[in-house]
Design a protein around this motif. Structure first.
Motif, PDB file in Angstrom:
ATOM      1  N   MET A  91      46.188  27.502   4.459  1.00 46.29           N
ATOM      2  CA  MET A  91      47.216  27.739   5.442  1.00 46.29           C
ATOM      3  C   MET A  91      46.940  29.048   6.149  1.00 46.29           C
ATOM      4  O   MET A  91      46.282  29.916   5.603  1.00 46.29           O
ATOM      5  CB  MET A  91      48.591  27.759   4.783  1.00 46.29           C
ATOM      6  CG  MET A  91      48.971  26.407   4.258  1.00 46.29           C
ATOM      7  SD  MET A  91      50.698  26.352   3.824  1.00 46.29           S
ATOM      8  CE  MET A  91      50.657  24.954   2.760  1.00 46.29           C
ATOM      9  N   THR A  92      47.492  29.179   7.314  1.00 45.34           N
ATOM     10  CA  THR A  92      47.260  30.397   8.073  1.00 45.34           C
ATOM     11  C   THR A  92      48.313  31.429   7.744  1.00 45.34           C
ATOM     12  O   THR A  92      49.339  31.116   7.159  1.00 45.34           O
ATOM     13  CB  THR A  92      47.295  30.095   9.586  1.00 45.34           C
ATOM     14  OG1 THR A  92      48.596  29.577   9.906  1.00 45.34           O
ATOM     15  CG2 THR A  92      46.210  29.122   9.976  1.00 45.34           C
ATOM     16  N   SER A  97      50.450  19.924   8.869  1.00 42.85           N
ATOM     17  CA  SER A  97      49.303  19.016   8.975  1.00 42.85           C
ATOM     18  C   SER A  97      48.182  19.392   8.012  1.00 42.85           C
ATOM     19  O   SER A  97      47.316  18.570   7.718  1.00 42.85           O
ATOM     20  CB  SER A  97      48.779  18.968  10.415  1.00 42.85           C
ATOM     21  OG  SER A  97      48.194  20.189  10.782  1.00 42.85           O
ATOM     22  N   ALA A  98      48.193  20.617   7.492  1.00 39.21           N
ATOM     23  CA  ALA A  98      47.175  21.052   6.537  1.00 39.21           C
ATOM     24  C   ALA A  98      47.421  20.508   5.126  1.00 39.21           C
ATOM     25  O   ALA A  98      46.537  20.611   4.262  1.00 39.21           O
ATOM     26  CB  ALA A  98      47.112  22.578   6.496  1.00 39.21           C
ATOM     27  N   ALA A 151      54.986  24.970   3.359  1.00 42.55           N
ATOM     28  CA  ALA A 151      54.261  24.974   4.637  1.00 42.55           C
ATOM     29  C   ALA A 151      55.165  25.442   5.774  1.00 42.55           C
ATOM     30  O   ALA A 151      54.760  26.241   6.623  1.00 42.55           O
ATOM     31  CB  ALA A 151      53.703  23.589   4.930  1.00 42.55           C
ATOM     32  N   GLN A 178      51.021  22.798  12.721  1.00 39.62           N
ATOM     33  CA  GLN A 178      49.739  23.257  12.182  1.00 39.62           C
ATOM     34  C   GLN A 178      49.807  23.422  10.664  1.00 39.62           C
ATOM     35  O   GLN A 178      48.912  22.990   9.936  1.00 39.62           O
ATOM     36  CB  GLN A 178      49.347  24.575  12.829  1.00 39.62           C
ATOM     37  CG  GLN A 178      48.027  25.115  12.333  1.00 39.62           C
ATOM     38  CD  GLN A 178      47.652  26.435  13.005  1.00 39.62           C
ATOM     39  OE1 GLN A 178      48.409  26.986  13.788  1.00 39.62           O
ATOM     40  NE2 GLN A 178      46.493  26.938  12.680  1.00 39.62           N
ATOM     41  N   GLU A 179      50.859  24.053  10.168  1.00 37.48           N
ATOM     42  CA  GLU A 179      50.975  24.295   8.720  1.00 37.48           C
ATOM     43  C   GLU A 179      51.186  22.999   7.950  1.00 37.48           C
ATOM     44  O   GLU A 179      50.545  22.775   6.922  1.00 37.48           O
ATOM     45  CB  GLU A 179      52.112  25.275   8.429  1.00 37.48           C
ATOM     46  CG  GLU A 179      51.862  26.678   8.920  1.00 37.48           C
ATOM     47  CD  GLU A 179      50.670  27.360   8.259  1.00 37.48           C
ATOM     48  OE1 GLU A 179      50.290  27.000   7.126  1.00 37.48           O
ATOM     49  OE2 GLU A 179      50.105  28.260   8.902  1.00 37.48           O
ATOM     50  N   VAL A 184      45.943  13.716  12.535  1.00 36.54           N
ATOM     51  CA  VAL A 184      44.830  13.997  11.638  1.00 36.54           C
ATOM     52  C   VAL A 184      44.443  12.669  10.990  1.00 36.54           C
ATOM     53  O   VAL A 184      45.246  12.082  10.278  1.00 36.54           O
ATOM     54  CB  VAL A 184      45.226  15.024  10.547  1.00 36.54           C
ATOM     55  CG1 VAL A 184      44.059  15.288   9.626  1.00 36.54           C
ATOM     56  CG2 VAL A 184      45.749  16.296  11.169  1.00 36.54           C
TER      57      VAL A 184
END
Length: 101
Positions: free
Chosen positions: A1-2, A56-57, A89, A53-54, A27
């Motif tokens: 995660m970012t 989908s990881a 997330a 984004q979070e 994805v």
């Protein structure tokens, strides 16, 4: 995660930080289970993108659609998701998961 880039909303108190269009992240191609979550703090397209984004990881997630106008995040996955993993997330993105919608 970012790394989180905000705390709470990414926008000004007036919500003037971008568009309110939905962000849809795809994805892979498998589609099996769709779960809708309620998230608080989203106010714009940037917010939608951060959450998408979070989430989908996460393993098994095939698509994420976040809509700031409704506060709903629709997640499609190849199997059941752990709500606590989704919560983590969303927290990582700087928002709060209120639960399933």
């Amino acid at each position: 995660m970012t790394s989180p880039t905000n705390s709470g909303s990414c926008c000004t108190p007036g919500g003037t930080c971008g568009t309110s269009t939905a962000t849809d992240v795809q994805v892979g191609t498998a589609t099996a289970i769709t779960t809708v979550y309620k998230v608080t703090g989203m106010t714009c397209g940037h917010c939608e993108g951060s959450i998408s984004q979070e989430v989908s990881a996460l393993a098994g997630v095939t698509s994420v659609k976040a809509v700031a106008a409704t506060g709903l995040v629709t997640v499609t996955s190849t199997g059941p998701l752990d709500d606590e993993a989704v919560r983590a997330a969303v927290d990582e993105a700087g928002y709060e998961l209120a639960g399933r919608a």
